[in-house]
Design a protein around this motif. Structure first.
Motif, PDB file in Angstrom:
ATOM      1  N   UNK A 169       8.267   6.411   1.610  1.00  0.00           N
ATOM      2  CA  UNK A 169       6.782   7.276   1.109  1.00  0.00           C
ATOM      3  C   UNK A 169       7.018   8.801   1.335  1.00  0.00           C
ATOM      4  N   UNK A 170       7.755   9.206   2.506  1.00  0.00           N
ATOM      5  CA  UNK A 170       7.863  10.733   2.878  1.00  0.00           C
ATOM      6  C   UNK A 170       9.386  11.365   2.270  1.00  0.00           C
ATOM      7  N   UNK A 171      10.128  10.677   1.528  1.00  0.00           N
ATOM      8  CA  UNK A 171      11.352  11.229   1.174  1.00  0.00           C
ATOM      9  C   UNK A 171      11.035  12.742   0.510  1.00  0.00           C
ATOM     10  N   UNK A 172      10.057  12.736  -0.387  1.00  0.00           N
ATOM     11  CA  UNK A 172       9.896  14.202  -0.726  1.00  0.00           C
ATOM     12  C   UNK A 172       9.350  15.339   0.213  1.00  0.00           C
TER      13      UNK A 172
ATOM     14  N   UNK B  44       0.821  -1.137   0.023  1.00  0.00           N
ATOM     15  CA  UNK B  44       0.044  -0.047  -0.145  1.00  0.00           C
ATOM     16  C   UNK B  44       0.793   1.367  -0.089  1.00  0.00           C
ATOM     17  N   UNK B  45       2.225   1.250   0.289  1.00  0.00           N
ATOM     18  CA  UNK B  45       2.997   2.190   0.408  1.00  0.00           C
ATOM     19  C   UNK B  45       3.432   2.550  -1.107  1.00  0.00           C
ATOM     20  N   UNK B  46       2.990   1.796  -2.058  1.00  0.00           N
ATOM     21  CA  UNK B  46       3.783   2.060  -3.376  1.00  0.00           C
ATOM     22  C   UNK B  46       2.609   2.253  -4.257  1.00  0.00           C
ATOM     23  N   UNK B  47       2.735   2.256  -5.739  1.00  0.00           N
ATOM     24  CA  UNK B  47       1.558   2.829  -6.553  1.00  0.00           C
ATOM     25  C   UNK B  47       0.984   1.262  -7.103  1.00  0.00           C
ATOM     26  N   UNK B  48      -0.229   1.130  -7.367  1.00  0.00           N
ATOM     27  CA  UNK B  48      -0.726   0.191  -8.014  1.00  0.00           C
ATOM     28  C   UNK B  48      -0.589  -1.201  -7.194  1.00  0.00           C
TER      29      UNK B  48
END
Length: 268
Positions: A262-265, A102-106
């Motif tokens: 997930x929050x690196x940006x 769930x932390x990644x796309x698709x």
């Protein structure tokens, strides 16, 4: 005068069966143990009686299927004590990596990437440790647990003592063995400062970094260790992968995975 033997059962859920070998690999020691215990259910050794009431039920494997969830409730009802054995049973194990999808796309495509016919695979949405569904009395961490670890636990239990479980950090075991720190000398991404001991510091003893098979130690400072890894040149994905291997869905390790992926940006 006859002595009543302690009745035990060994149950397997979703797992590789590796932790069950801690019983079988005792060799002659198993014969001595059988003087004090009666194995009522243990499919791995050919004893099939899952509905037998027992004093102690050992459970290997995570709750990954509807059948696992149904079985585990029956095991709890039939057992005076329930002991989870190994990473899968204590934290969800390697198969809990799917919880991180769930932390990644698709994330819905994950099953299709693994199985040729995913529509035939009946699994729960997440792989969970046994303690999320029933009350667990003791947890033996490790991937796999060791024969010595299991024997020590059983010996304490059989004499009526409350088993003392390992909680201290692996670094303490390295110091006792006078191992040279691989993080200091080799800049290796070692998880020793946040992992509980129990393996005897096997990997650092051979000059390799600990990769965390015995799970989080008591009060692990994962953020400090992760920052140190970054200082050694590790990129965000390297750090996240170190924490994701065996116990990535534990609260402490999942927090680091989310922080570095997930929050690196947001961090930047």
């Amino acid at each position: 005068m006859t002595t009543t033997k302690t009745k035990i059962a060994v149950h397997k859920l979703t797992s590789c069966s590796g932790c069950q070998l801690a019983f079988i690999n005792q060799g002659p020691g198993l014969l001595s143990l059988l003087e004090h215990i009666e194995i009522c259910h243990f499919i791995e050794v050919g004893i099939d009686n899952p509905e037998c009431p027992v004093d102690v039920a050992f459970i290997e494997g995570s709750i990954s299927t509807p059948h696992d969830l149904e079985r585990i409730k029956s095991v709890r009802a039939l057992s005076k004590l329930v002991v989870t054995v190994g990473a899968c049973a204590t934290s969800g194990g390697v198969q809990a990596l799917r919880n991180l999808a769930c932390l990644y796309d698709e994330p819905h495509q994950l099953k299709a990437r693994v199985y040729a016919a995913p529509e035939h695979i009946a699994t729960l949405a997440h792989s969970q440790p046994v303690a999320t569904a029933i009350n667990v009395d003791f947890e033996l961490w490790g991937c796999p647990v060791s024969t010595e670890q299991l024997l020590r636990f059983l010996s304490q239990l059989l004499v009526g003592a409350k088993p003392k479980l390992e909680k201290e950090k692996l670094c303490m075991e390295c110091k006792r063995q006078q191992n040279v720190c691989v993080m200091v000398t080799k800049q290796a991404l070692c998880l020793g400062p946040v992992i509980r001991t129990g393996c005897g510091a096997m990997c650092p003893s051979y000059g390799k970094a600990c990769y965390g098979c015995y799970g989080p130690s008591e009060q692990p400072n994962t953020r400090s260790l992760a920052n140190r890894m970054q200082g050694l040149g590790a990129v965000d994905s390297d750090i996240a992968q170190r924490f994701a291997q065996f116990h990535g869905d534990t609260p402490q390790f999942r927090a680091e995975i989310e922080h570095w992926i997930v929050h690196k940006e947001e961090k930047q």
